[in-house]
Design a protein around this motif. Structure first.
Motif, PDB file in Angstrom:
ATOM      1  N   THR A   7       0.850  -1.185   0.000  1.00  0.00           N
ATOM      2  CA  THR A   7       0.000   0.000   0.000  1.00  0.00           C
ATOM      3  C   THR A   7       0.887   1.238   0.000  1.00  0.00           C
ATOM      4  N   ILE A   8       0.689   2.100  -1.004  1.00  0.00           N
ATOM      5  CA  ILE A   8       1.508   3.320  -1.071  1.00  0.00           C
ATOM      6  C   ILE A   8       0.723   4.557  -0.664  1.00  0.00           C
ATOM      7  N   ALA A   9      -0.629   4.464  -0.653  1.00  0.00           N
ATOM      8  CA  ALA A   9      -1.437   5.618  -0.264  1.00  0.00           C
ATOM      9  C   ALA A   9      -2.825   5.154   0.136  1.00  0.00           C
ATOM     10  N   THR A  10      -3.492   5.937   0.959  1.00  0.00           N
ATOM     11  CA  THR A  10      -4.889   5.685   1.321  1.00  0.00           C
ATOM     12  C   THR A  10      -5.680   6.959   1.062  1.00  0.00           C
ATOM     13  N   PHE A  11      -6.946   6.776   0.698  1.00  0.00           N
ATOM     14  CA  PHE A  11      -7.820   7.897   0.354  1.00  0.00           C
ATOM     15  C   PHE A  11      -9.154   7.734   1.056  1.00  0.00           C
ATOM     16  N   ASN A  12      -9.767   8.838   1.438  1.00  0.00           N
ATOM     17  CA  ASN A  12     -11.101   8.792   2.027  1.00  0.00           C
ATOM     18  C   ASN A  12     -12.185   8.726   0.961  1.00  0.00           C
ATOM     19  N   GLU A  13     -11.890   9.185  -0.241  1.00  0.00           N
ATOM     20  CA  GLU A  13     -12.858   9.222  -1.339  1.00  0.00           C
ATOM     21  C   GLU A  13     -12.473   8.230  -2.427  1.00  0.00           C
ATOM     22  N   VAL A  14     -13.454   7.472  -2.905  1.00  0.00           N
ATOM     23  CA  VAL A  14     -13.210   6.485  -3.957  1.00  0.00           C
ATOM     24  C   VAL A  14     -12.820   7.173  -5.263  1.00  0.00           C
ATOM     25  N   THR A  15     -13.450   8.305  -5.562  1.00  0.00           N
ATOM     26  CA  THR A  15     -13.158   8.985  -6.830  1.00  0.00           C
ATOM     27  C   THR A  15     -11.724   9.487  -6.885  1.00  0.00           C
ATOM     28  N   GLU A  16     -11.235  10.009  -5.784  1.00  0.00           N
ATOM     29  CA  GLU A  16      -9.849  10.480  -5.737  1.00  0.00           C
ATOM     30  C   GLU A  16      -8.885   9.313  -5.961  1.00  0.00           C
ATOM     31  N   ALA A  17      -9.201   8.177  -5.360  1.00  0.00           N
ATOM     32  CA  ALA A  17      -8.360   6.994  -5.529  1.00  0.00           C
ATOM     33  C   ALA A  17      -8.357   6.525  -6.981  1.00  0.00           C
ATOM     34  N   HIS A  18      -9.504   6.579  -7.639  1.00  0.00           N
ATOM     35  CA  HIS A  18      -9.579   6.159  -9.044  1.00  0.00           C
ATOM     36  C   HIS A  18      -8.800   7.097  -9.961  1.00  0.00           C
ATOM     37  N   ILE A  19      -8.797   8.372  -9.643  1.00  0.00           N
ATOM     38  CA  ILE A  19      -8.041   9.330 -10.461  1.00  0.00           C
ATOM     39  C   ILE A  19      -6.547   9.033 -10.381  1.00  0.00           C
ATOM     40  N   ILE A  20      -6.053   8.824  -9.172  1.00  0.00           N
ATOM     41  CA  ILE A  20      -4.629   8.525  -8.992  1.00  0.00           C
ATOM     42  C   ILE A  20      -4.294   7.168  -9.611  1.00  0.00           C
ATOM     43  N   LYS A  21      -5.171   6.195  -9.450  1.00  0.00           N
ATOM     44  CA  LYS A  21      -4.950   4.867 -10.037  1.00  0.00           C
ATOM     45  C   LYS A  21      -4.862   4.971 -11.563  1.00  0.00           C
ATOM     46  N   GLY A  22      -5.745   5.764 -12.156  1.00  0.00           N
ATOM     47  CA  GLY A  22      -5.707   5.951 -13.608  1.00  0.00           C
ATOM     48  C   GLY A  22      -4.419   6.577 -14.079  1.00  0.00           C
ATOM     49  N   ARG A  23      -3.910   7.527 -13.317  1.00  0.00           N
ATOM     50  CA  ARG A  23      -2.649   8.170 -13.697  1.00  0.00           C
ATOM     51  C   ARG A  23      -1.484   7.184 -13.606  1.00  0.00           C
ATOM     52  N   LEU A  24      -1.468   6.366 -12.546  1.00  0.00           N
ATOM     53  CA  LEU A  24      -0.399   5.372 -12.413  1.00  0.00           C
ATOM     54  C   LEU A  24      -0.483   4.327 -13.520  1.00  0.00           C
ATOM     55  N   GLU A  25      -1.692   3.906 -13.863  1.00  0.00           N
ATOM     56  CA  GLU A  25      -1.858   2.943 -14.956  1.00  0.00           C
ATOM     57  C   GLU A  25      -1.422   3.541 -16.284  1.00  0.00           C
ATOM     58  N   ALA A  26      -1.644   4.837 -16.461  1.00  0.00           N
ATOM     59  CA  ALA A  26      -1.197   5.505 -17.683  1.00  0.00           C
ATOM     60  C   ALA A  26       0.322   5.519 -17.779  1.00  0.00           C
ATOM     61  N   GLU A  27       0.986   5.476 -16.639  1.00  0.00           N
ATOM     62  CA  GLU A  27       2.450   5.421 -16.602  1.00  0.00           C
ATOM     63  C   GLU A  27       2.966   3.993 -16.704  1.00  0.00           C
ATOM     64  N   GLY A  28       2.058   3.013 -16.809  1.00  0.00           N
ATOM     65  CA  GLY A  28       2.460   1.618 -16.963  1.00  0.00           C
ATOM     66  C   GLY A  28       2.699   0.884 -15.661  1.00  0.00           C
ATOM     67  N   ILE A  29       2.159   1.387 -14.568  1.00  0.00           N
ATOM     68  CA  ILE A  29       2.347   0.756 -13.263  1.00  0.00           C
ATOM     69  C   ILE A  29       1.112  -0.068 -12.924  1.00  0.00           C
ATOM     70  N   LEU A  30       1.316  -1.334 -12.632  1.00  0.00           N
ATOM     71  CA  LEU A  30       0.234  -2.223 -12.245  1.00  0.00           C
ATOM     72  C   LEU A  30      -0.223  -1.863 -10.839  1.00  0.00           C
TER      73      LEU A  30
END
Length: 148
Positions: A7-30
């Protein structure tokens, strides 16, 4: 070979977590999100379960933390292209030219935006009143085509 997730980060909001997840996936990180469905169904459980957990593989943890630091610090860089993106109400017309500047960067506005927006605000759904106006994206000129 089994990959361990950390676990590298925790978020209180699901939408915020999805935004960051999308950015990491765009960088090629699983990566994946833990406890997103619990918090999505019951947002008040966020504190009880420890928030939405952003998990990445151990091999990608350092790179992901660096990207996350750039995003949270406001220094994230995005590559912008010069491609023209049109809204769903517009369509590029390659065979039309602007009468003022002769540019072919022209789109037809199919709907009257004012009526479309007002009907959506007042009625809750948009009424598609057709407009048949053309707009040049180079000089900003609007015109209606004359019918014979």
């Amino acid at each position: 070979m089994n990959q361990q997730f950390v676990t590298i980060a925790t978020f209180n909001e699901v939408t915020e977590a999805h935004i960051i997840k999308g950015r990491l996936e765009a960088e090629g990180i699983l990566c994946f999100l833990g406890d997103e469905h619990i918090i999505g169904a019951q947002p008040f459980y966020s504190v009880a379960v420890g928030g939405v957990k952003l998990k990445v593989t151990e091999a990608d943890a350092e790179e992901a933390k660096a990207i996350l630091g750039h995003i949270q610090g406001g220094t994230s860089e995005f590559v912008l292209t010069d491609e023209l993106e049109l809204s769903p109400m517009q369509e590029h017309l390659p065979n039309k030219t602007c009468p003022v500047c002769e540019s072919d960067n022209v789109a037809e506005e199919k709907y009257n935006k004012t009526v479309f927006s007002l009907s959506y605000l007042l009625l809750g759904f948009p009424l598609p009143f057709f407009s048949r106006k053309y707009k040049c994206y180079n000089c900003g000129h609007f015109w209606k085509e004359k019918r014979n």
